[in-house]
Design an enzyme around this catalytic site. Structure first.
Site, PDB file in Angstrom:
ATOM      1  N   ASP A 104      -6.180  -6.465  -2.957  1.00 44.89           N
ATOM      2  CA  ASP A 104      -4.562  -6.583  -3.068  1.00 44.89           C
ATOM      3  C   ASP A 104      -4.211  -7.474  -4.275  1.00 44.89           C
ATOM      4  O   ASP A 104      -3.130  -7.197  -4.902  1.00 44.89           O
ATOM      5  CB  ASP A 104      -4.099  -7.056  -1.793  1.00 44.89           C
ATOM      6  CG  ASP A 104      -4.152  -5.957  -0.484  1.00 44.89           C
ATOM      7  OD1 ASP A 104      -4.266  -4.735  -0.968  1.00 44.89           O
ATOM      8  OD2 ASP A 104      -3.687  -6.219   0.477  1.00 44.89           O
ATOM      9  N   TYR A 126       0.430   1.013  13.881  1.00 43.73           N
ATOM     10  CA  TYR A 126       1.313   1.845  13.438  1.00 43.73           C
ATOM     11  C   TYR A 126       0.702   3.266  13.365  1.00 43.73           C
ATOM     12  O   TYR A 126      -0.554   3.665  13.426  1.00 43.73           O
ATOM     13  CB  TYR A 126       1.502   1.589  11.866  1.00 43.73           C
ATOM     14  CG  TYR A 126       0.507   1.255  11.031  1.00 43.73           C
ATOM     15  CD1 TYR A 126      -0.167   1.770   9.949  1.00 43.73           C
ATOM     16  CD2 TYR A 126      -0.238  -0.256  11.148  1.00 43.73           C
ATOM     17  CE1 TYR A 126      -1.282   1.356   9.174  1.00 43.73           C
ATOM     18  CE2 TYR A 126      -1.348  -0.872  10.466  1.00 43.73           C
ATOM     19  CZ  TYR A 126      -1.737   0.127   9.423  1.00 43.73           C
ATOM     20  OH  TYR A 126      -2.863  -0.460   8.710  1.00 43.73           O
ATOM     21  N   LYS A 147       5.018   6.188   7.992  1.00 41.39           N
ATOM     22  CA  LYS A 147       4.576   5.445   8.990  1.00 41.39           C
ATOM     23  C   LYS A 147       5.737   4.836   9.806  1.00 41.39           C
ATOM     24  O   LYS A 147       6.940   4.787   9.519  1.00 41.39           O
ATOM     25  CB  LYS A 147       3.940   3.926   8.180  1.00 41.39           C
ATOM     26  CG  LYS A 147       2.870   4.258   7.289  1.00 41.39           C
ATOM     27  CD  LYS A 147       2.639   3.199   6.353  1.00 41.39           C
ATOM     28  CE  LYS A 147       1.403   3.475   5.594  1.00 41.39           C
ATOM     29  NZ  LYS A 147       0.845   2.337   4.775  1.00 41.39           N
ATOM     30  N   HIS A 149       0.824  -1.143   0.084  1.00 39.08           N
ATOM     31  CA  HIS A 149      -0.068  -0.062   0.152  1.00 39.08           C
ATOM     32  C   HIS A 149       0.744   1.208  -0.094  1.00 39.08           C
ATOM     33  O   HIS A 149       1.811   1.324   0.363  1.00 39.08           O
ATOM     34  CB  HIS A 149      -0.974   0.090   1.270  1.00 39.08           C
ATOM     35  CG  HIS A 149      -1.917  -1.090   1.239  1.00 39.08           C
ATOM     36  ND1 HIS A 149      -2.360  -1.787   2.449  1.00 39.08           N
ATOM     37  CD2 HIS A 149      -2.446  -1.827   0.361  1.00 39.08           C
ATOM     38  CE1 HIS A 149      -3.047  -2.717   2.268  1.00 39.08           C
ATOM     39  NE2 HIS A 149      -3.077  -2.900   0.746  1.00 39.08           N
TER      40      HIS A 149
END
Length: 201
Positions: A170, A132, A72, A62
């Protein structure tokens, strides 16, 4: 906290010092001041996410449009995950390459990845919990993906292909080459000017 640059510019492994006694363990898994000092830019925290996955779940690859992109800071608070960073920045010297860090509750490492990099992880145990911190809030119009099954990426995963659990979204995501041809990927120049000074010089 030990900070180690990965093979992809803008990605770092962070290993915290742990203090343990008969009560348990204490550690600092995020230090914004150290990120500021090391990278010249903090994560600018805007959102915190947690996902819980069974063994074999593969999430990603992603990424978000730049600007603003989405830096991140990722760790596993339960179980274990192979965290994967993919260089999807067109024009980067390491375009198409990937690196990985084991996130678990033994070393309690974290990964920092700058805006413009692709991110994925593979859960290695049931109930793996990945948390995260991100630098921008979720915006579905600006979120994209590359198929983690793209053979050109060549991700080396410690779980057999027939045991992987991948979302249809995905699976259906474009290959890296298709995304590049469509002009859907961030560029090296745009991300070098946007993220931390430690790796753009």
């Amino acid at each position: 906290m030990q900070i180690r640059p990965l093979d992809i510019a803008g990605a770092y492994e962070l290993t915290p010092k742990q203090w343990g006694d008969d009560r348990g363990v204490f550690l600092e898994w995020y230090r914004g001041d150290l990120l500021d000092e090391q990278f010249g830019v903090g994560i600018g925290l805007r959102q915190a996410n947690t996902s819980v996955s069974r063994r074999g779940v593969l999430r990603g690859v992603h990424y978000a449009d730049v600007p603003p992109g989405q830096a991140k800071h990722v760790t596993a608070t339960r179980g274990a995950a192979l965290d994967i960073i993919v260089d999807i920045r067109v024009g980067s010297p390491t375009f198409g390459r990937w690196d990985a860090v084991l996130l678990d509750t033994v070393d309690r490492r974290a990964v920092y990845l700058a805006e413009g990099l692709g991110h994925a992880f593979l859960a290695l145990e049931d109930d793996t919990t990945v948390s995260y911190l991100v630098s921008s809030t979720f915006d579905p119009a600006r979120e994209h993906g590359i198929s983690p099954l793209d053979p050109a990426l060549g991700l080396e995963l410690p779980i057999a292909a027939n045991e992987l659990l991948v979302s249809q979204k995905d699976v259906d995501a474009p290959s890296l080459a298709a995304a590049a041809s469509a002009g859907a990927l961030p560029t090296w120049d745009a991300t070098r000017g946007y993220a931390g000074k430690a790796w753009r010089d």
